[in-house]
Design a protein around this motif. Structure first.
Motif, PDB file in Angstrom:
ATOM      1  N   GLY A 203      11.047 114.494  94.218  1.00 49.32           N
ATOM      2  CA  GLY A 203       9.610 114.671  94.175  1.00 49.32           C
ATOM      3  C   GLY A 203       9.246 116.029  93.595  1.00 49.32           C
ATOM      4  N   MET A 204       7.949 116.242  93.417  1.00 47.62           N
ATOM      5  CA  MET A 204       7.447 117.491  92.848  1.00 47.62           C
ATOM      6  C   MET A 204       6.530 118.249  93.797  1.00 47.62           C
ATOM      7  N   GLY A 205       6.299 117.665  94.974  1.00 52.58           N
ATOM      8  CA  GLY A 205       5.439 118.337  95.930  1.00 52.58           C
ATOM      9  C   GLY A 205       3.965 118.098  95.667  1.00 52.58           C
ATOM     10  N   ALA A 206       3.149 119.070  96.051  1.00 51.32           N
ATOM     11  CA  ALA A 206       1.698 118.903  95.970  1.00 51.32           C
ATOM     12  C   ALA A 206       1.185 118.902  94.532  1.00 51.32           C
ATOM     13  N   ASP A 207       1.925 119.492  93.627  1.00 44.86           N
ATOM     14  CA  ASP A 207       1.505 119.586  92.223  1.00 44.86           C
ATOM     15  C   ASP A 207       2.292 118.567  91.406  1.00 44.86           C
ATOM     16  N   HIS A 208       1.774 117.337  91.348  1.00 45.00           N
ATOM     17  CA  HIS A 208       2.491 116.256  90.664  1.00 45.00           C
ATOM     18  C   HIS A 208       1.517 115.516  89.739  1.00 45.00           C
ATOM     19  N   PRO A 209       1.294 116.041  88.542  1.00 46.41           N
ATOM     20  CA  PRO A 209       0.393 115.368  87.598  1.00 46.41           C
ATOM     21  C   PRO A 209       1.018 114.082  87.060  1.00 46.41           C
ATOM     22  N   VAL A 210       0.161 113.094  86.789  1.00 45.67           N
ATOM     23  CA  VAL A 210       0.628 111.861  86.148  1.00 45.67           C
ATOM     24  C   VAL A 210      -0.162 111.582  84.875  1.00 45.67           C
ATOM     25  N   SER A 211      -1.155 112.411  84.591  1.00 45.19           N
ATOM     26  CA  SER A 211      -1.899 112.332  83.342  1.00 45.19           C
ATOM     27  C   SER A 211      -2.457 113.721  83.050  1.00 45.19           C
ATOM     28  N   TRP A 212      -2.487 114.077  81.759  1.00 39.95           N
ATOM     29  CA  TRP A 212      -2.973 115.412  81.395  1.00 39.95           C
ATOM     30  C   TRP A 212      -3.367 115.444  79.924  1.00 39.95           C
ATOM     31  N   TRP A 213      -3.981 116.564  79.535  1.00 37.70           N
ATOM     32  CA  TRP A 213      -4.295 116.805  78.130  1.00 37.70           C
ATOM     33  C   TRP A 213      -3.985 118.246  77.797  1.00 37.70           C
ATOM     34  N   HIS A 214      -3.827 118.518  76.525  1.00 37.48           N
ATOM     35  CA  HIS A 214      -3.705 119.900  76.066  1.00 37.48           C
ATOM     36  C   HIS A 214      -3.874 119.930  74.553  1.00 37.48           C
ATOM     37  N   PRO A 215      -4.297 121.062  74.014  1.00 36.32           N
ATOM     38  CA  PRO A 215      -4.349 121.214  72.559  1.00 36.32           C
ATOM     39  C   PRO A 215      -2.941 121.459  72.030  1.00 36.32           C
ATOM     40  N   TYR A 216      -2.673 120.938  70.841  1.00 37.64           N
ATOM     41  CA  TYR A 216      -1.362 121.156  70.237  1.00 37.64           C
ATOM     42  C   TYR A 216      -1.510 121.192  68.727  1.00 37.64           C
ATOM     43  N   GLU A 217      -0.863 122.167  68.092  1.00 33.76           N
ATOM     44  CA  GLU A 217      -1.062 122.406  66.681  1.00 33.76           C
ATOM     45  C   GLU A 217      -2.570 122.547  66.447  1.00 33.76           C
ATOM     46  N   LYS A 218      -3.176 121.684  65.616  1.00 34.31           N
ATOM     47  CA  LYS A 218      -4.624 121.739  65.407  1.00 34.31           C
ATOM     48  C   LYS A 218      -5.331 120.522  65.987  1.00 34.31           C
ATOM     49  N   GLY A 219      -4.661 119.808  66.917  1.00 32.32           N
ATOM     50  CA  GLY A 219      -5.232 118.582  67.447  1.00 32.32           C
ATOM     51  C   GLY A 219      -5.251 118.512  68.962  1.00 32.32           C
ATOM     52  N   ARG A 220      -5.620 117.338  69.466  1.00 33.91           N
ATOM     53  CA  ARG A 220      -5.697 117.057  70.894  1.00 33.91           C
ATOM     54  C   ARG A 220      -4.579 116.093  71.272  1.00 33.91           C
ATOM     55  N   VAL A 221      -4.028 116.275  72.476  1.00 35.46           N
ATOM     56  CA  VAL A 221      -3.003 115.369  72.988  1.00 35.46           C
ATOM     57  C   VAL A 221      -3.421 114.902  74.378  1.00 35.46           C
ATOM     58  N   PHE A 222      -3.407 113.578  74.578  1.00 36.70           N
ATOM     59  CA  PHE A 222      -3.647 112.995  75.890  1.00 36.70           C
ATOM     60  C   PHE A 222      -2.385 112.265  76.321  1.00 36.70           C
ATOM     61  N   VAL A 223      -1.972 112.493  77.561  1.00 38.09           N
ATOM     62  CA  VAL A 223      -0.736 111.910  78.075  1.00 38.09           C
ATOM     63  C   VAL A 223      -1.012 111.190  79.390  1.00 38.09           C
ATOM     64  N   THR A 224      -0.469 109.984  79.545  1.00 38.53           N
ATOM     65  CA  THR A 224      -0.472 109.322  80.839  1.00 38.53           C
ATOM     66  C   THR A 224       0.907 108.758  81.110  1.00 38.53           C
ATOM     67  N   ALA A 225       1.435 109.040  82.293  1.00 36.52           N
ATOM     68  CA  ALA A 225       2.733 108.504  82.690  1.00 36.52           C
ATOM     69  C   ALA A 225       2.602 107.100  83.257  1.00 36.52           C
TER      70      ALA A 225
END
Length: 259
Positions: A203-225
């Motif tokens: 496990g990862m404890g209290a901080d366990h994301p399963v979806s997130w976003w962040h900027p990368y290079e000159k674009g947007r990235v959306f991630v869902t596990a």
């Protein structure tokens, strides 16, 4: 009937390469890469049907392919590319170069479930694009998902506490990437250590994301596990989550921020 489900899925995926689901008058164009693999193939015809319905409902142009060779061509016409259970570790050098060029020119990416996983060190650029590195996952279990960012469109169709069943991927951050969590899983609602003999999940404890976003290079990235099995691509709330992430990645719109 000797053909396996895997054989049929592969044939259907290859036969359906790059077929537009919408006339060229939509809001934007979207490329979806869905390659069959050992553990992920039954979802393909179900997900394709759901994406085609979304394209008609929301007036965007959809290009669906099972062939990563699409990344060797001109990607500039796509507002976003979706790696649907299809990891960049399957790309050859030309396809990697094409994807990197697309993102460095302002392209956007959506990474879904199995697409998160790549062999460490094989393509560090892709690992950074995802933002987290897969470690392991326990057996598929039902758990409670919570909103880490209720202002992101990928959460708008979900309750504050959402009961969902999936493989709860565990992650590391070897490249020190800053991500912005959208959804998290409450590890108190399932057993993070329930795994097959000979493997260990902590496990990862209290901080366990399963979806997130962040900027990368000159674009947007959306991630869902989220999104392990085929039936999930028929489920309304999951599709609301996925569509919200796709729409945001393609347009950058819809985010609600507190004043």
């Amino acid at each position: 009937m000797k053909k396996t489900l895997h054989t049929l899925a592969v044939a259907a995926a290859v036969a359906g390469t790059t077929v537009p689901a919408q006339a060229r008058d939509g809001q934007f164009s979207l490329l979806v890469l869905a390659m069959p693999s050992k553990y992920h193939y039954e979802y393909i015809p179900i997900a394709r049907e759901s994406f085609e319905k979304l394209a008609k409902l929301h007036a965007f142009e959809l290009m669906w392919t099972a062939q990563p060779g699409a990344f060797e061509g001109d990607l500039s016409k796509y507002a976003a590319v979706v790696l649907l259970n299809s990891s960049g570790e399957e790309f050859n050098e030309a396809q990697r170069t094409g994807f990197e060029r697309y993102m460095r020119s302002g392209g956007n990416a959506v990474v879904v479930h199995r697409a998160i996983i790549s062999k460490p060190g094989m393509w560090p650029w892709y690992e950074k694009l995802v933002g987290r590195s897969f470690i392991i996952h326990p057996m598929l279990q039902t758990a409670v998902v919570t909103k880490a960012d209720a202002g992101h469109p990928a959460t708008f169709g979900l309750p504050d506490r959402w009961i969902w069943s999936d493989e709860w991927y565990e992650f590391s951050n070897p490249h020190g990437i800053t991500i912005h969590p959208v959804l998290a899983v409450d590890e108190r609602s399932y057993d993070p250590t329930k795994i097959w003999p000979g493997q260990v999940a902590k496990g990862m404890g209290a901080d366990h994301p399963v979806s997130w976003w962040h900027p990368y290079e000159k674009g947007r990235v959306f991630v869902t596990a989220l999104g392990h099995n085929g039936e999930m691509y028929r489920e309304g709330q999951y599709l609301e989550h996925l569509w919200g992430g796709v729409w945001w990645a393609a347009t950058g719109l819809g985010v609600q921020r507190r004043p």
